[in-house]
Motif scaffolding. Structure first.
Motif, PDB file in Angstrom:
ATOM      1  N   ASN A 340     -25.208 101.049 -36.733  1.00 25.60           N
ATOM      2  CA  ASN A 340     -25.032  99.960 -35.770  1.00 25.60           C
ATOM      3  C   ASN A 340     -25.393 100.455 -34.377  1.00 25.60           C
ATOM      4  OD1 ASN A 340     -24.015  98.054 -37.665  1.00 25.60           O
ATOM      5  ND2 ASN A 340     -22.014  99.031 -37.568  1.00 25.60           N
ATOM      6  N   TYR A 341     -26.385  99.804 -33.744  1.00 20.11           N
ATOM      7  CA  TYR A 341     -26.848 100.211 -32.426  1.00 20.11           C
ATOM      8  C   TYR A 341     -25.941  99.634 -31.347  1.00 20.11           C
ATOM      9  CZ  TYR A 341     -31.022 102.265 -34.400  1.00 20.11           C
ATOM     10  OH  TYR A 341     -31.876 103.078 -35.096  1.00 20.11           O
ATOM     11  N   VAL A 342     -25.706 100.439 -30.300  1.00 22.98           N
ATOM     12  CA  VAL A 342     -24.785 100.046 -29.243  1.00 22.98           C
ATOM     13  C   VAL A 342     -25.424  99.044 -28.292  1.00 22.98           C
ATOM     14  CG1 VAL A 342     -23.417 100.877 -27.292  1.00 22.98           C
ATOM     15  CG2 VAL A 342     -23.555 102.234 -29.395  1.00 22.98           C
ATOM     16  N   ASP A 343     -26.671  99.285 -27.869  1.00 22.67           N
ATOM     17  CA  ASP A 343     -27.305  98.442 -26.855  1.00 22.67           C
ATOM     18  C   ASP A 343     -27.879  97.156 -27.411  1.00 22.67           C
ATOM     19  OD1 ASP A 343     -26.670 100.258 -24.940  1.00 22.67           O
ATOM     20  OD2 ASP A 343     -28.627 101.228 -24.884  1.00 22.67           O
ATOM     21  N   SER A 344     -28.395  97.184 -28.625  1.00 20.26           N
ATOM     22  CA  SER A 344     -29.026  96.004 -29.226  1.00 20.26           C
ATOM     23  C   SER A 344     -28.785  96.041 -30.722  1.00 20.26           C
ATOM     24  CB  SER A 344     -30.530  95.995 -28.934  1.00 20.26           C
ATOM     25  OG  SER A 344     -31.174  94.959 -29.649  1.00 20.26           O
TER      26      SER A 344
END
Length: 437
Positions: A340-344
């Motif tokens: 799971n990506y933090v920014d997008s």
């Protein structure tokens, strides 16, 4: 060749030469293994098009190398490969691709101070959502250097202070480019010759060159580690906490967990289990993939990294079983992962797959190799699933002490729920090789 490609391969030569130059005495003190090959490759879909494939034959040549040196002052290794392809009909410009993985540990003051240099140069996709055609590749380099100071408070209690400068650079994806400063303090307690525990505090400041797309942040980790090493069993566990603070005020925190265990019931068998739940990013993954016992690469493969500026939370479980005999060896490694990506959240993904490799010495001069990988990748926010299969076989005949002829075949197939992204490809490479050992 494009200027950036020229710079990337100049970097390969400079780093390899630097490792040799830093060794005591002359470069001849190091062990240098290399293999040069030249041949013809046939590709039935050179552009990896979903329809109307282009069939082509072209020249391909490569140089693989492995450099090692170990003494009381220096431990160094570098492994890599460079490949050149001369395409017909100007469908692509002639390409040069290469990889390099290496480290140099210089012991400046025994048991007090050492200096570590690491570098990873790889080929990664420009756009991970489209097929691996020659026009969708870029060089990605991550470099790290810095000192480690050791404190020996007692025979069973030691301390470490580390400083690392890290530079990450991508040939096309400028948002990945960054400068980092990482600090770490560690206290290590030995309970016995086979077991130890440590307390680790780490901080990292990340500054991206492109402040419009990328967001600068600080990362903090605190964790304890316990490890135990026996004759046939090794175990390590990390447990702690991580936090990411963006300079704009937003933050994200999560528990940190890592587990690794290896069981060697005999000289022929080994079983490894790896599990983790942690923050990571593409640059950190590149440095952590450097292995001191790596072998000489036989191919330049395009990786599957998402080259961007975003850190991500990754949860993974991987197992590997290997068997080695006088005449053949075998490896199989299944895995599952959630990212799971933090920014997008565009690239958030769940994936699972398996890798396998087999080598059989049919005769003293003839070796058969088989390999295969399968991955099912689900982009959870894009409502897209890609199933990728890659299988291959190699046959190598040693007709003289240092000369050999090889025949390689590979089948690549990707089935995607996205329109126009299902592709397949067959490769055949016939070559002659020279090895210095």
């Amino acid at each position: 060749m494009q200027p950036k490609y020229q710079c990337a391969y100049l970097r390969v030569s400079v780093i390899a030469a630097s490792i040799l130059a830093c060794m005591p005495g002359t470069a001849l003190a190091a062990r240098v293994d290399y293999t040069v090959d030249l041949g013809m490759e046939w590709n039935d879909n050179v552009t990896l098009a979903p329809s109307d494939p282009i069939d082509q034959r072209y020249l391909r040549s490569g140089l693989g190398f492995l450099v090692t040196e170990t003494n009381s002052a220096v431990q160094a290794h570098a492994d890599g490969r460079i490949e050149y392809r001369d395409y017909e009909d100007d469908i692509f410009t002639d390409t040069v691709d290469g990889t390099l993985s290496g480290s140099l540990n210089w012991i400046a003051i025994p048991q007090r101070l050492f200096f570590l240099v690491e570098d990873n140069l790889s080929v990664q996709p420009v756009d991970a959502l489209v097929p691996d055609a020659p026009g969708n590749r870029q060089q990605v380099n991550v470099f790290s250097a810095g000192p480690t100071l050791l404190f020996n408070w007692s025979p069973t209690l030691q301390g470490q202070a580390e400083i690392r400068y890290v530079n990450s650079d991508a040939e096309v994806t400028d948002e990945f480019n960054s400068q980092r400063l990482a600090l770490a303090l560690r206290t290590i307690k030995e309970f016995s010759p086979t077991s130890r525990a440590s307390l680790n505090v780490q901080a990292q400041r990340v500054d991206f060159e492109d402040d419009v797309v990328a967001r600068d942040y600080n990362r903090y980790d605190i964790f304890g580690r316990y490890s135990r090493t026996l004759a046939q069993f090794e175990l390590g566990t990390d447990l702690g906490y991580s936090r990411i603070d963006y300079r704009q005020g937003e933050s994200r925190s999560d528990p940190l967990f890592r587990f690794d265990a290896t069981w060697n019931p005999s000289e022929r068998h080994h079983l490894t289990v790896l599990a983790s739940s942690q923050f990571s990013d593409t640059a950190v993954d590149a440095l952590s993939s450097i292995e001191a016992d790596a072998t000489m690469p036989e191919n330049v493969l395009t990786g599957d990294a998402i080259v961007n500026a975003s850190p991500y939370e990754v949860r993974s479980l991987e197992m590997e079983y290997g068997f080695t005999n006088i005449r053949f060896d075998f490896m199989v490694a299944p895995y599952v992962q959630k990212r799971n990506y933090v920014d997008s959240d565009e690239f958030d993904q769940d994936n699972h797959g398996v890798r396998t490799d087999f080598h059989w010495r049919l005769r003293r001069t003839l070796t058969l190799g088989l390999y295969g990988t399968y991955e099912s990748l689900d982009y959870t926010q894009l409502d897209r699933q890609d199933d990728t299969l890659r299988v291959g076989a190699t046959l190598r005949y040693h007709w003289a002490p240092r000369w050999s002829a090889g025949l390689e075949w590979e089948r690549y197939k990707r089935d995607s729920t996205a329109a126009g992204q299902s592709v397949s490809q067959n490769l055949v490479y016939l070559s002659i090789s020279y090895s210095n050992r």
